[in-house]
Design a protein around this motif. Sequence first.
Motif, mmCIF file in Angstrom:
data_model
loop_
_atom_site.group_PDB
_atom_site.id
_atom_site.type_symbol
_atom_site.label_atom_id
_atom_site.label_comp_id
_atom_site.label_asym_id
_atom_site.label_seq_id
_atom_site.Cartn_x
_atom_site.Cartn_y
_atom_site.Cartn_z
ATOM 1 N N LYS A 1 0.828 -1.209 0.000
ATOM 2 C CA LYS A 1 0.000 0.000 0.000
ATOM 3 C C LYS A 1 0.864 1.261 0.000
ATOM 4 C CE LYS A 1 -4.241 -1.783 2.105
ATOM 5 N NZ LYS A 1 -5.168 -1.685 3.257
ATOM 6 N N ARG B 1 0.651 3.954 -2.970
ATOM 7 C CA ARG B 1 0.239 5.328 -2.652
ATOM 8 C C ARG B 1 1.296 6.328 -3.098
ATOM 9 N NH1 ARG B 1 -1.891 3.285 2.409
ATOM 10 N NH2 ARG B 1 0.123 3.788 3.373
ATOM 11 N N ASP B 2 2.566 5.989 -2.875
ATOM 12 C CA ASP B 2 3.638 6.916 -3.244
ATOM 13 C C ASP B 2 3.688 7.121 -4.751
ATOM 14 O OD1 ASP B 2 6.263 8.308 -2.248
ATOM 15 O OD2 ASP B 2 6.873 7.142 -3.998
ATOM 16 N N ALA C 1 1.272 6.549 -6.945
ATOM 17 C CA ALA C 1 0.033 7.213 -7.390
ATOM 18 C C ALA C 1 0.143 8.724 -7.184
ATOM 19 C CB ALA C 1 -1.161 6.645 -6.638
ATOM 20 N N ARG C 2 0.709 9.112 -6.052
ATOM 21 C CA ARG C 2 0.887 10.546 -5.777
ATOM 22 C C ARG C 2 1.859 11.170 -6.773
ATOM 23 N NH1 ARG C 2 4.826 13.076 -3.459
ATOM 24 N NH2 ARG C 2 5.789 11.120 -2.755
ATOM 25 N N ARG C 3 2.962 10.464 -7.042
ATOM 26 C CA ARG C 3 3.960 10.998 -7.974
ATOM 27 C C ARG C 3 3.403 11.155 -9.390
ATOM 28 N NH1 ARG C 3 9.523 10.364 -6.459
ATOM 29 N NH2 ARG C 3 9.788 9.360 -4.426
ATOM 30 N N GLN C 4 2.608 10.155 -9.813
ATOM 31 C CA GLN C 4 2.121 10.139 -11.195
ATOM 32 C C GLN C 4 0.769 10.825 -11.358
ATOM 33 O OE1 GLN C 4 4.022 8.967 -13.767
ATOM 34 N NE2 GLN C 4 5.579 8.771 -12.161
ATOM 35 N N GLY C 5 0.134 11.145 -10.234
ATOM 36 C CA GLY C 5 -1.167 11.787 -10.305
ATOM 37 C C GLY C 5 -2.261 10.875 -10.840
ATOM 38 N N LEU D 1 -4.741 7.021 -9.954
ATOM 39 C CA LEU D 1 -5.343 6.248 -8.878
ATOM 40 C C LEU D 1 -4.539 4.983 -8.622
ATOM 41 C CD1 LEU D 1 -9.089 6.538 -9.964
ATOM 42 C CD2 LEU D 1 -7.904 7.896 -8.218
ATOM 43 N N THR D 2 -4.544 4.536 -7.373
ATOM 44 C CA THR D 2 -3.796 3.324 -7.044
ATOM 45 C C THR D 2 -4.339 2.112 -7.788
ATOM 46 O OG1 THR D 2 -5.202 2.980 -5.103
ATOM 47 C CG2 THR D 2 -3.118 4.147 -4.759
#
Length: 377
Positions: free
Chosen positions: A66, A70-71, A73-77, A79-80
Amino acid sequence: MLKKYLNNNQRRILTALILTGILSVASGLTVVQNATGASANLSLETSNEVIKDNIKLNRLPRPVAKAVLRDLARRQGILTRQLQIIDYNQQTWRNGCLELPQPDEFCSQALIPGWRIVVSDGKENWIYHTNNNGRSLRLASAKNPSDNLPAKLPPSVKNAVLQAASKRLQQPISQLTIIQAEQQTWSNGCLSLPRPDENCTEAIDSGWRVVVGAVDQTLVYHTNQTGSAVRLNEKASNSTLSPVQIPASELPPPLDRDIVFRQISSGGFTGRTYETVLLKDGRLIRVRIGDANDSERSVRRVSAQQVQQFVRSLERFKFSKFQNLSYPAPSGAADYITYTLTSQEGTVRYNDISQNNLPKNLQTVVKAWNQIVVSAQ
């Protein structure tokens, strides 16, 4: 008639039993087939669920998966659920940077158990390094695996440096890590490291400065562009030791409000442990741990001005930046004394064998503390 009836009846019963058995067997086969099919379906569904959750049931911990998803998904903008862990394996990283140091970053040489994880969105792959619980993670690369070097170090230079370090430390290359590599321009043909009575050409030579990390030491090498010339920068190599984190279970208790500083010394030939504390009022109290009669207690004093000067030294030389770090003794060392120093801001541990190789700021704090101890009356 009765006999005929009984015979006929027996035949019917026997026939019924046989038919029932056949049906039972058939039914049993159907049940087996159904059970087999259900098992296959369950396995398939489980497999799909594993892929969906990006976790293999018996290995990668869910919190680690997870954290990585999450990391990224945040970097690439994104959804997980658009990401999928397609591969992973357990690793033991050879430094606190998970073998992915940032430029000019100092990495502790602690061995860190963790994971190497490959994540995909169907178009690109990303490689992560993590620790065991996913609280520490680093993105290694996108698309292709990285060789994890901080710069594009030529393979010939890399191999030459690792071979030199392996020979010097008597350790296999597999136990060594290149934690920093940067291009340099040396001031002479001796790679800016002339030996005594050596004549060096004044030609400016380009090459590499490479830092190699082992479990308890770092070595700094100068090379030319190809690695055919390699020299150890002994001064830089010996100026610092690679620290490791002190396990939480080994940290001493925090200081009381009226205590400025504490030293705990243990080991040596006697194996005894002593605690020395400096109080705000200038008292310097030394006791032996385990002394039931308190027979070795001593109480001395320093001036209030000395206490203030020492406190300023702790602040000036940033003692807090060494918080919870340990500078270990060389492998195979014996009968050394371990010192654990604690201020109101943290704890650091070192030993008498490696004292001269501590970071300069820490050496200055140790010197200031020793002066306090010697001057106490």
